[in-house]
Motif scaffolding. Sequence first.
Motif, mmCIF file in Angstrom:
data_model
loop_
_atom_site.group_PDB
_atom_site.id
_atom_site.type_symbol
_atom_site.label_atom_id
_atom_site.label_comp_id
_atom_site.label_asym_id
_atom_site.label_seq_id
_atom_site.Cartn_x
_atom_site.Cartn_y
_atom_site.Cartn_z
ATOM 1 N N GLN A 20 12.225 -2.125 -5.804
ATOM 2 C CA GLN A 20 11.190 -1.272 -6.418
ATOM 3 C C GLN A 20 11.400 0.144 -5.876
ATOM 4 O O GLN A 20 11.476 0.309 -4.644
ATOM 5 C CB GLN A 20 9.827 -1.798 -5.975
ATOM 6 N N ASP A 21 11.496 1.118 -6.725
ATOM 7 C CA ASP A 21 11.771 2.502 -6.299
ATOM 8 C C ASP A 21 12.963 2.554 -5.326
ATOM 9 O O ASP A 21 12.901 3.217 -4.276
ATOM 10 C CB ASP A 21 10.537 3.142 -5.634
ATOM 11 N N GLU A 22 13.967 1.816 -5.671
ATOM 12 C CA GLU A 22 15.220 1.770 -4.895
ATOM 13 C C GLU A 22 15.067 1.157 -3.497
ATOM 14 O O GLU A 22 15.953 1.277 -2.665
ATOM 15 C CB GLU A 22 15.861 3.168 -4.803
ATOM 16 N N LYS A 23 13.900 0.540 -3.253
ATOM 17 C CA LYS A 23 13.713 -0.116 -1.948
ATOM 18 C C LYS A 23 13.583 -1.621 -2.147
ATOM 19 O O LYS A 23 12.910 -2.058 -3.084
ATOM 20 C CB LYS A 23 12.431 0.389 -1.277
ATOM 21 N N PRO A 24 14.183 -2.421 -1.247
ATOM 22 C CA PRO A 24 14.009 -3.870 -1.373
ATOM 23 C C PRO A 24 12.581 -4.271 -0.998
ATOM 24 O O PRO A 24 12.080 -3.857 0.058
ATOM 25 C CB PRO A 24 15.024 -4.440 -0.366
ATOM 26 N N VAL A 25 11.926 -5.024 -1.865
ATOM 27 C CA VAL A 25 10.538 -5.434 -1.590
ATOM 28 C C VAL A 25 10.349 -6.944 -1.631
ATOM 29 O O VAL A 25 9.259 -7.450 -1.370
ATOM 30 C CB VAL A 25 9.537 -4.761 -2.568
ATOM 31 N N GLY A 26 11.412 -7.662 -1.950
ATOM 32 C CA GLY A 26 11.304 -9.122 -1.979
ATOM 33 C C GLY A 26 12.675 -9.742 -1.776
ATOM 34 O O GLY A 26 13.685 -9.155 -2.158
ATOM 35 N N ASN A 43 10.190 -14.171 0.707
ATOM 36 C CA ASN A 43 9.370 -13.123 1.328
ATOM 37 C C ASN A 43 9.118 -11.995 0.347
ATOM 38 O O ASN A 43 10.035 -11.538 -0.328
ATOM 39 C CB ASN A 43 10.076 -12.541 2.566
ATOM 40 N N SER A 44 7.863 -11.578 0.305
ATOM 41 C CA SER A 44 7.489 -10.452 -0.541
ATOM 42 C C SER A 44 6.796 -9.413 0.336
ATOM 43 O O SER A 44 5.918 -9.752 1.130
ATOM 44 C CB SER A 44 6.530 -10.956 -1.626
ATOM 45 N N LEU A 45 7.212 -8.176 0.191
ATOM 46 C CA LEU A 45 6.593 -7.111 1.000
ATOM 47 C C LEU A 45 5.446 -6.437 0.267
ATOM 48 O O LEU A 45 4.690 -5.671 0.853
ATOM 49 C CB LEU A 45 7.644 -6.058 1.393
ATOM 50 N N VAL A 46 5.341 -6.694 -1.044
ATOM 51 C CA VAL A 46 4.232 -6.127 -1.830
ATOM 52 C C VAL A 46 3.538 -7.311 -2.488
ATOM 53 O O VAL A 46 3.935 -7.769 -3.557
ATOM 54 C CB VAL A 46 4.745 -5.133 -2.897
ATOM 55 N N GLU A 47 2.536 -7.845 -1.812
ATOM 56 C CA GLU A 47 1.955 -9.099 -2.274
ATOM 57 C C GLU A 47 1.034 -8.886 -3.473
ATOM 58 O O GLU A 47 0.421 -7.840 -3.626
ATOM 59 C CB GLU A 47 1.210 -9.777 -1.118
ATOM 60 N N GLY A 48 0.985 -9.916 -4.315
ATOM 61 C CA GLY A 48 0.086 -9.898 -5.468
ATOM 62 C C GLY A 48 0.566 -9.073 -6.643
ATOM 63 O O GLY A 48 -0.201 -8.792 -7.558
ATOM 64 N N ALA A 49 1.825 -8.719 -6.653
ATOM 65 C CA ALA A 49 2.361 -7.925 -7.763
ATOM 66 C C ALA A 49 3.364 -8.723 -8.594
ATOM 67 O O ALA A 49 4.066 -8.178 -9.435
ATOM 68 C CB ALA A 49 3.000 -6.646 -7.229
ATOM 69 N N GLY A 50 3.460 -10.025 -8.346
ATOM 70 C CA GLY A 50 4.337 -10.873 -9.159
ATOM 71 C C GLY A 50 5.760 -10.999 -8.624
ATOM 72 O O GLY A 50 6.608 -11.635 -9.256
#
Length: 131
Positions: A20-26, A43-50
């Motif tokens: 997301q925005d060139e950053k790994p988030v999952g 692992n998800s770093l931005v929870e609740g976003a699918g």
Amino acid sequence: MITRGKIHHADKLPGFITVQDEKPVGLTTYDIVGGQCEIVSMNSLVEGAGIGSALIDAVKNIAREAGCKRLWLITSNDNTAALRFWQKRGFSLVAVHCNAIEQTRKIKPEIPLIGNDGIPLRDEIELEMFL
Ligand SMILES: CC(C)(COP(=O)(O)OP(=O)(O)OC[C@H]1O[C@@H](n2cnc3c(N)ncnc32)[C@H](O)[C@@H]1OP(=O)(O)O)[C@@H](O)C(=O)NCCC(=O)NCCS
């Protein structure tokens, strides 16, 4: 990662990264053995976003393409959020491997005695889905 007594070197496993925005988030990793696919990490770093759900779909697709009939994973008895997450996404509880984490601690002593929400970290819970 150690599941069912097997040591997985997660950095050597295949997997998927969500960016997301060139950053790994999952990140999820998996291991295909004998027509079954184990989800070894999720692992998800931005929870609740699918992100977690999308990663499950990605592994499902690759497992089907590889001819797997079963998708499975291990979580720990303290991870009630994960139990909710997996069951709401079609996985069923198939086994409780009582005190399995006590055995794993002999190989990996840094595993804490107490896990999420103050729950003693003790058992491996196995979940599965047929593809
Ligand atoms: C478990 C975990 C992977 C879930 O990842 P996630 O990215 O939050 O997963 P999702 O966003 O797909 O789903 C989570 C929730 O968000 C909701 N959701 C899904 N898409 C959404 C969206 N677009 N917008 C808002 N909410 C959404 C889902 O309904 C879900 O809620 P629910 O559990 O009440 O159904 C994450 O919490 C995590 O990394 N936990 C720590 C590590 C861990 O325990 N991993 C599992 C080990 S077995």
